[in-house]
Design a protein around this motif. Structure first.
Motif, PDB file in Angstrom:
ATOM      1  N   HIS A 189      -1.989  -3.635 -14.306  1.00 22.52           N
ATOM      2  CA  HIS A 189      -1.439  -2.589 -13.442  1.00 22.52           C
ATOM      3  C   HIS A 189      -1.521  -1.138 -14.058  1.00 22.52           C
ATOM      4  O   HIS A 189      -0.791  -1.066 -15.209  1.00 22.52           O
ATOM      5  CB  HIS A 189       0.023  -3.100 -13.371  1.00 22.52           C
ATOM      6  CG  HIS A 189       0.694  -2.352 -12.456  1.00 22.52           C
ATOM      7  ND1 HIS A 189       2.299  -2.524 -12.372  1.00 22.52           N
ATOM      8  CD2 HIS A 189       0.760  -1.274 -11.642  1.00 22.52           C
ATOM      9  CE1 HIS A 189       2.792  -1.362 -11.629  1.00 22.52           C
ATOM     10  NE2 HIS A 189       1.576  -0.617 -11.347  1.00 22.52           N
ATOM     11  N   ASN A 229      -0.318   4.356  -8.533  1.00 23.34           N
ATOM     12  CA  ASN A 229      -0.375   3.217  -8.999  1.00 23.34           C
ATOM     13  C   ASN A 229      -1.851   2.294  -8.634  1.00 23.34           C
ATOM     14  O   ASN A 229      -2.135   2.486  -7.479  1.00 23.34           O
ATOM     15  CB  ASN A 229       0.804   2.218  -8.331  1.00 23.34           C
ATOM     16  CG  ASN A 229       1.862   2.588  -9.204  1.00 23.34           C
ATOM     17  OD1 ASN A 229       2.577   1.913 -10.061  1.00 23.34           O
ATOM     18  ND2 ASN A 229       2.494   3.703  -8.864  1.00 23.34           N
ATOM     19  N   ILE A 284      -3.592  -1.654  -8.647  1.00 22.46           N
ATOM     20  CA  ILE A 284      -3.441  -2.901  -9.429  1.00 22.46           C
ATOM     21  C   ILE A 284      -4.526  -3.778  -8.353  1.00 22.46           C
ATOM     22  O   ILE A 284      -4.818  -3.434  -7.189  1.00 22.46           O
ATOM     23  CB  ILE A 284      -2.035  -3.241  -9.106  1.00 22.46           C
ATOM     24  CG1 ILE A 284      -1.915  -4.709  -9.885  1.00 22.46           C
ATOM     25  CG2 ILE A 284      -1.550  -3.447  -7.760  1.00 22.46           C
ATOM     26  CD1 ILE A 284      -0.347  -5.189  -9.972  1.00 22.46           C
ATOM     27  N   ARG A 312       5.958  -1.463  -5.120  1.00 22.72           N
ATOM     28  CA  ARG A 312       5.964  -2.813  -5.697  1.00 22.72           C
ATOM     29  C   ARG A 312       6.447  -3.773  -4.932  1.00 22.72           C
ATOM     30  O   ARG A 312       6.138  -5.119  -5.057  1.00 22.72           O
ATOM     31  CB  ARG A 312       6.890  -2.616  -7.022  1.00 22.72           C
ATOM     32  CG  ARG A 312       6.226  -1.866  -8.158  1.00 22.72           C
ATOM     33  CD  ARG A 312       7.232  -1.559  -9.393  1.00 22.72           C
ATOM     34  NE  ARG A 312       7.269  -2.985  -9.962  1.00 22.72           N
ATOM     35  CZ  ARG A 312       6.882  -3.004 -11.315  1.00 22.72           C
ATOM     36  NH1 ARG A 312       6.424  -1.926 -12.090  1.00 22.72           N
ATOM     37  NH2 ARG A 312       7.170  -4.110 -12.148  1.00 22.72           N
TER      38      ARG A 312
END
Length: 527
Positions: A356, A412, A414, A482
């Protein structure tokens, strides 16, 4: 305790590096110690060799005091800036960057713009030239970082290579954009070089405006070339108390020799319309939501100034205190994985898993819609590198940016297993419906202008080269990104939605960073 900063200002070094370093060391021993050195104008010159800094890079020689330089002013010197790590040419010699505000640990705020003014004909802008957007962003950084004491107090120093237009009759190559910036941010000192001339007129008094009702004064100082044979002044020592630590009476105190602002007749004080469009609406907008009726019930109401309602105070962003600015004293450097020219990669705080990652701007930029062309290109290079990294792990990259209740650009990244990656869009739509959020679809942005402008937003990059975004940010859930990735039909770890539940100790973070850095090496274009 004396809060004053002792600073040496030096004019165009023009590549005389050995004599410059020797001179700085001598001055620091005889009349110092100084806290830092600021170089304006050309630092490198036609006689500079790429190995002139080798002894300093290898630490055979040392620079006794932090030295900060501006960027290139021509194509010849641009090559010296292309392989920097963390902005450092060698220990204690740092390139400030193209534009921005540098905050020292003492609270001194230094606004800066590198290069010379670009023309307005359009097309690709060379790295040694600045544009309307560059000066406007610096203006907005300056005003947004004002204290909570009420009126804007100005910045301590404005450092530019090019002179402003209008400061002296007959000056060559004066920049109207620099004049506009100086008039807008009202520095206590404006320092520049590039013309081979020492010029220090009496201080001038700035007019009050919508940001401040204080009549702040500015002292303009231009320096000659370092080591010039005519012995014109090329080194200047300043003792500066940060404006935030000064009393108001000291800021507005007048002197008998001061003059009116040289920019009052240039029609640049009220806005930047003569630069580009209407700039009265600044980049830094209020990221919070308000209940006006509740505020009125508490007797606060809206403050009124003249016939105009005063705008709510914008958030204050200080690079020295920002969690993510690379120059900040609070950044957790052990989380850093890779550093480019404009962006760096770091392990997310409270990571969902060991891959992440955050893509973060090195300097204080609020969101991706404000990026320059060069910054945008590097951001996409990092995205592409991470995409390829996850692809070889048989994973699809999931990227999102939340430009809401955060002052620093952070994206972000991931990986999601390829077998379930097709569900990303469906989960995004389901979560949006759950929170009554309306999403819009669009093609993959080709430039920062394709992102929502001057407003909060949330955007997700989808695997099919499209994006989904929303500008509906009132009461937006901060963990929304998230929530999507942790959903039971993606990573299936809903207990990790709150990053605080995933916090690791420093040793654990260091292990993950080391492992990821090693795995990412084949994809890392910064190496």
């Amino acid at each position: 305790m004396d809060n004053k900063q002792r600073i040496l200002i030096v004019g165009d070094v023009n590549g005389r590096l050995k004599s410059f370093f020797a001179r700085i060391e001598t001055v620091n021993k005889k009349t110092g110690p100084f806290d830092l050195v600021l170089c304006v104008g050309n630092f490198f010159g036609s006689s500079t060799e790429t190995d002139d800094l080798n002894d300093y890079k290898s630490k055979l020689k040392s620079i006794p005091i932090p030295i900060y330089i501006l960027g290139p002013n021509d194509e010849l010197s641009a090559k010296f800036y292309r392989d920097l790590q963390d902005g450092d040419l060698c220990p204690n010699l740092t390139y400030l960057g193209k534009r921005g505000i540098y905050c020292t640990s003492s609270g001194l705020k230094i606004a800066y713009v590198s290069g010379v003014e670009a023309d307005s004909t359009g097309g690709t802008v060379p790295e040694w030239k600045f544009t309307n957007d560059d000066v406007t962003v610096v203006r907005d950084f300056s005003v947004a970082s004002k204290s909570n004491m009420g009126d804007y107090r100005g910045v301590d120093l404005l450092v530019t290579s090019q002179w402003p237009a209008g400061i002296k009759e007959g000056v060559k190559n004066g920049s109207k954009r620099i004049a506009w910036l100086a008039d807008a941010i009202k520095p206590r000192y404006h320092l520049c070089a590039l013309n081979g001339e020492y010029f220090e007129p009496p201080p001038y008094r700035n007019k009050p405006d919508k940001n401040t009702q204080m009549e702040l004064a500015t002292r303009f100082i231009a320096l000659a070339d370092f080591g010039n044979t005519e012995k014109k002044k090329h080194i200047y020592a300043l003792n500066v108390m940060p404006v935030e630590k000064m009393r108001v009476i000291e800021l507005i105190q007048k002197t008998i020799d001061e003059t009116v602002s040289p920019y009052v007749d240039m029609n640049i004080s009220e806005s930047g319309k003569d630069l580009k469009g209407d700039r009265n609406s600044q980049y830094f907008y209020d990221m919070n939501t308000y209940d006006d009726s509740a505020r009125k019930r508490k007797g606060q109401g809206n403050r009124v100034s003249g016939n105009h309602e005063q705008k709510r105070a914008r958030p204050s962003f200080d690079q020295e205190k920002c969690w993510f600015c690379l120059s900040s004293g609070t950044i957790e450097k052990h989380l850093i994985i890779s550093v480019g020219e404009h962006f760096y990669l770091a392990l997310a705080k409270g990571p969902i898993n060991e891959t992440h990652i955050l893509i973060l701007s090195i300097t204080h930029i609020q969101n991706a819609s404000l990026l320059s062309a060069a910054q945008w290109d590097e951001l996409n290079r990092f995205k592409e590198s991470l995409t390829n990294f996850f692809k070889d792990r048989e994973e699809t990259i999931f990227l999102y940016e939340r430009n809401y209740k955060t002052g620093h650009l952070q994206i972000n990244a991931i990986g999601v297993d390829n077998n379930v990656a097709w569900k990303i869009k469906h989960v995004l739509e389901d979560k949006s419906e759950e929170h009554n959020i309306t999403l819009e679809s669009a093609a993959k942005p080709s430039s920062p202008a394709d992102l929502p402008q001057k407003c909060p937003y949330f955007v997700v990059d989808l695997p099919d080269d499209t994006i989904m975004y929303t500008k509906q940010m009132k009461n937006f859930p901060l963990h929304f990104g998230r929530e999507i990735i942790c959903a039971d039909n993606l990573l299936n770890c809903e207990e990790k939605i709150d990053w605080r539940q995933c916090n690791l100790d420093k040793a654990g973070e260091e292990v993950i960073v080391k492992s990821f850095r090693e795995s990412f090496k084949p994809y890392d274009f910064t190496l």
